[in-house]
Write a protein that holds these residues in place. Structure first.
Motif, PDB file in Angstrom:
ATOM      1  N   ARG A 108      23.108 -33.257  32.696  1.00  7.76           N
ATOM      2  CA  ARG A 108      23.663 -34.007  31.579  1.00  7.76           C
ATOM      3  C   ARG A 108      22.547 -34.426  30.630  1.00  7.76           C
ATOM      4  NH1 ARG A 108      24.673 -39.380  30.555  1.00  7.76           N
ATOM      5  NH2 ARG A 108      26.366 -39.692  29.057  1.00  7.76           N
ATOM      6  N   ASN A 109      22.830 -34.311  29.344  1.00  4.59           N
ATOM      7  CA  ASN A 109      21.899 -34.787  28.328  1.00  4.59           C
ATOM      8  C   ASN A 109      22.676 -35.732  27.414  1.00  4.59           C
ATOM      9  OD1 ASN A 109      20.200 -35.272  26.215  1.00  4.59           O
ATOM     10  ND2 ASN A 109      19.858 -33.136  25.672  1.00  4.59           N
ATOM     11  N   PRO A 110      22.420 -37.047  27.541  1.00  3.30           N
ATOM     12  CA  PRO A 110      23.182 -38.014  26.740  1.00  3.30           C
ATOM     13  C   PRO A 110      22.980 -37.833  25.235  1.00  3.30           C
ATOM     14  CG  PRO A 110      21.555 -39.120  28.150  1.00  3.30           C
ATOM     15  CD  PRO A 110      21.453 -37.659  28.427  1.00  3.30           C
ATOM     16  N   LYS A 111      21.873 -37.190  24.839  1.00  2.00           N
ATOM     17  CA  LYS A 111      21.588 -37.020  23.402  1.00  2.00           C
ATOM     18  C   LYS A 111      21.781 -35.569  22.964  1.00  2.00           C
ATOM     19  CE  LYS A 111      18.167 -40.727  23.277  1.00  2.00           C
ATOM     20  NZ  LYS A 111      17.461 -40.884  24.547  1.00  2.00           N
ATOM     21  N   VAL A 112      22.598 -34.843  23.702  1.00  2.00           N
ATOM     22  CA  VAL A 112      22.766 -33.415  23.415  1.00  2.00           C
ATOM     23  C   VAL A 112      23.380 -33.190  22.034  1.00  2.00           C
ATOM     24  CG1 VAL A 112      25.096 -33.101  24.356  1.00  2.00           C
ATOM     25  CG2 VAL A 112      23.445 -31.237  24.496  1.00  2.00           C
TER      26      VAL A 112
END
Length: 108
Positions: free
Chosen positions: A87-91
């Motif tokens: 997961r990348n919260p700033k994707v």
């Protein structure tokens, strides 16, 4: 961070349509490969990795190393392909395979 069965199922259906973005050759796991893997996970969150390694034990060892070093979660392996998620919260939603799929298919 553990994925639920429902998430894994959803990710597998997304992963089915993906092309591998990282290939691990018989040379094994290098710094460059890990950097490439990390970039791909940052951009896409869910990626397919090709393990172009003939021996099954070597493939498993390389995959374990990738998962450990990248802090990703293994969603699935089929033969010489593996599906990894991080997961990348700033994707960027335009790059994320998860967001693109949800936007295309609607959230369930």
């Amino acid at each position: 961070m553990s994925l639920s069965q429902a998430q894994k199922k959803a990710f597998r259906s997304i992963g089915h349509h993906l092309n591998p973005v990282v290939t691990v050759s018989e040379n094994g796991v290098s710094e460059n490969l890990l950097a490439e893997l990390s970039r791909a996970l940052n951009d896409h969150e869910l990626i397919k990795v090709k393990l172009a390694i003939p021996e099954r034990e070597d493939r498993v060892a390389a995959l374990n190393e990738l998962v450990a070093d990248s802090n990703a979660e293994l969603v699935q392996t089929i033969g010489k392909m593996a599906l990894l998620y991080r997961r990348n919260p700033k994707v960027n939603p335009k790059l994320s395979n998860i967001t693109r799929f949800e936007n295309h298919h609607g959230r369930h």
